[in-house]
Design an enzyme around this catalytic site. Structure first.
Site, PDB file in Angstrom:
ATOM      1  N   GLU A 273      63.664 -15.256  -1.049  1.00 35.17           N
ATOM      2  CA  GLU A 273      62.717 -14.254  -0.565  1.00 35.17           C
ATOM      3  C   GLU A 273      63.194 -13.633   0.752  1.00 35.17           C
ATOM      4  OE1 GLU A 273      59.175 -16.493  -0.085  1.00 35.17           O
ATOM      5  OE2 GLU A 273      58.858 -16.821  -2.230  1.00 35.17           O
ATOM      6  N   PRO A 274      64.377 -13.035   0.791  1.00 36.91           N
ATOM      7  CA  PRO A 274      64.829 -12.411   2.049  1.00 36.91           C
ATOM      8  C   PRO A 274      64.029 -11.160   2.357  1.00 36.91           C
ATOM      9  CG  PRO A 274      66.343 -11.896   0.269  1.00 36.91           C
ATOM     10  CD  PRO A 274      65.347 -12.875  -0.291  1.00 36.91           C
ATOM     11  N   GLY A 275      63.745 -10.963   3.621  1.00 35.40           N
ATOM     12  CA  GLY A 275      63.093  -9.740   4.072  1.00 35.40           C
ATOM     13  C   GLY A 275      63.877  -9.137   5.209  1.00 35.40           C
ATOM     14  N   ARG A 312      57.767  -6.655  18.560  1.00 40.73           N
ATOM     15  CA  ARG A 312      58.579  -7.871  18.616  1.00 40.73           C
ATOM     16  C   ARG A 312      59.036  -8.237  20.035  1.00 40.73           C
ATOM     17  NH1 ARG A 312      62.924  -8.668  16.710  1.00 40.73           N
ATOM     18  NH2 ARG A 312      62.608 -10.769  15.892  1.00 40.73           N
ATOM     19  N   CYS A 342      48.868   0.696  28.398  1.00 42.06           N
ATOM     20  CA  CYS A 342      48.362   0.096  29.637  1.00 42.06           C
ATOM     21  C   CYS A 342      48.353  -1.427  29.546  1.00 42.06           C
ATOM     22  CB  CYS A 342      46.962   0.628  29.940  1.00 42.06           C
ATOM     23  SG  CYS A 342      46.960   2.378  30.352  1.00 42.06           S
ATOM     24  N   GLU A 343      49.533  -2.001  29.413  1.00 45.13           N
ATOM     25  CA  GLU A 343      49.750  -3.445  29.407  1.00 45.13           C
ATOM     26  C   GLU A 343      51.099  -3.713  30.059  1.00 45.13           C
ATOM     27  OE1 GLU A 343      47.728  -5.752  28.174  1.00 45.13           O
ATOM     28  OE2 GLU A 343      46.369  -4.632  26.853  1.00 45.13           O
ATOM     29  N   TYR A 371      59.817  -5.912  10.251  1.00 42.43           N
ATOM     30  CA  TYR A 371      58.778  -6.269  11.216  1.00 42.43           C
ATOM     31  C   TYR A 371      58.705  -5.258  12.361  1.00 42.43           C
ATOM     32  CZ  TYR A 371      59.334 -10.460   8.496  1.00 42.43           C
ATOM     33  OH  TYR A 371      59.437 -11.333   7.434  1.00 42.43           O
TER      34      TYR A 371
END
Length: 412
Positions: A273-275, A312, A342-343, A371
């Site tokens: 199941e490679p992603g 990420r 604003c973080e 991702y």
């Protein structure tokens, strides 16, 4: 290898200049290479040549319909974790009998939808889930093919947030509980135990943990066989890493060789199941410089892509290589590449050496095909980025940029 390269002082995506894509579609912009995607899928498919096998792309890595359709046409199956992902793969024309359904929290409606679609099997994560699938299958008067996800307690030696095969993780069953679950499924009129599943984590850079888990599974397969439960599908999950910075992950061929040597002559269909390993380096995120800012202690490059576009770095402290779309040979300086949100966690890179950049210049954030968009959000009411798929000298808009109207379309 991927098909993003510099030629004549410009970054190209296959046979299309990235600068031209920026001019046409704006930024932030995800750009995917169809040739890279195909190359990486084919590498996995060829790695298991000689074994009965199925390569199921992990849809959570990148669920764009255009990419799913391409992979389906190449013969890929799909690993899904929600009813929404099932809906996507069916819309993309993927054969449902090549679909495996993973995840710890399958809801009743999702189970019904998967049974109606006639998927290959459910990767079952708990005894309660198995009982629920059995009840729903009985109500529908259909047989549910199941695989039990085994937690082998193997350390994948990866980031703790993406480790899934240790006892402390929420995934799967230990072998004692799984034994009872298999025997219950064998007795159940509407459950058919056909497989065994294991996924120990993501961004793995060594084959050793794969082999350790596989050896444990094969021992368990033999033990179940003596109890009358025959396993046909052995799903080893995905997780093979890619090069973001200086990692040296094994090649799919190396993994395939290790699997073949360990499995030997057993009559099993191997599922991978490679992603990330298929889609990760098949995509980049392109962003433009809005401002540059200097404080007594920092140099900031403020760009129009933010943590809502690529989370990420903020979530995992992940490294993504960043380069100019059009390099101009300037001296590097240490900067933080940050977005407009604003973080203080809104950054794409910290203390990174990059050339002095000017307002309006485009930057490419590499290894963003997995991702990236799938984890993006509308935080700060920011419309999500557009996605473009390049195939040779042809580019298509695979997902249009969201508008302000899209932000409120579901609200009263």
């Amino acid at each position: 290898m991927d098909y993003f390269e510099y030629r004549d002082g410009q970054l190209w995506a296959e046979e299309v200049r990235v600068a031209d894509l920026v001019e046409q579609y704006g930024t932030p912009l995800y750009v995917y290479s169809a040739r890279t995607l195909a190359r990486h899928f084919t590498a996995f498919d060829a790695a298991l040549d000689g074994l009965d096998h199925l390569i199921c792309f992990s849809v959570k890595a990148n669920s764009n319909l255009s990419l799913l359709r391409q992979l389906g046409e190449l013969g890929a199956g799909m690993d899904i974790v929600s009813g929404g992902e099932l809906y996507r793969v069916l819309k993309a024309g993927v054969d449902p009998h090549k679909v495996v359904f993973s995840g710890v929290g399958k809801q009743d409606h999702e189970i019904r939808e998967a049974l109606t679609a006639d998927i290959l099997m459910f990767n079952v994560e708990s005894s309660q889930e198995l009982e629920r699938i059995g009840r729903i299958a009985e109500k529908m008067q259909t047989v549910a093919c199941i695989s039990i996800r085994i937690n082998p307690d193997v350390d994948p030696q990866t980031h703790p947030y993406i480790s899934t095969g240790l006892k402390k993780n929420k995934f799967g069953m230990d072998m004692l509980e799984a034994t009872g679950a298999y025997l219950m499924a064998k007795r159940h009129a509407f459950l058919e135990p056909v497989g065994m599943d294991c996924h120990i984590g993501s961004q793995l850079t060594q084959i050793g943990p794969f082999v350790e888990a596989l050896e444990k599974l094969l021992t368990f397969v033999d033990r179940l066989g003596s109890s009358g439960v025959t396993i046909h599908y052995l799903d080893l999950g995905g997780g093979l890493g890619i090069t973001y910075h200086d990692e040296l992950p094994p090649l799919p061929a190396d993994l395939g060789k290790a699997i073949a040597e360990t499995v030997g002559r057993r009559e099993l269909t191997i599922i991978l199941e490679p992603g990330r390993a298929i889609a990760g380096n098949a995509g980049i995120l392109v962003t433009r410089v809005i401002f540059t800012k200097k404080t007594p202690v920092k140099h900031f490059v403020i760009v129009d892509a933010a943590m809502n576009d690529l989370v990420r770095p903020s979530l995992y402290g992940a490294y993504h290589r960043i380069r100019e779309v059009h390099p101009r040979g300037r001296e590097p300086m240490k900067v933080d590449v940050v977005g407009p949100i604003c973080e203080s966690t809104d950054f794409l890179a910290q203390d990174r050496l990059l050339p002095g950049l000017a307002v309006g210049e485009a930057l490419a954030v590499f290894s963003a095909g997995a991702y990236g968009f799938t984890m993006s959000s509308q935080y700060n009411s920011r419309p999500r980025a557009a996605e473009v798929r390049v195939d040779g000298d042809h580019a298509i808009l695979a997902r249009r940029r969201e508008t302000y109207d899209d932000l409120i379309a579901l609200e009263e």
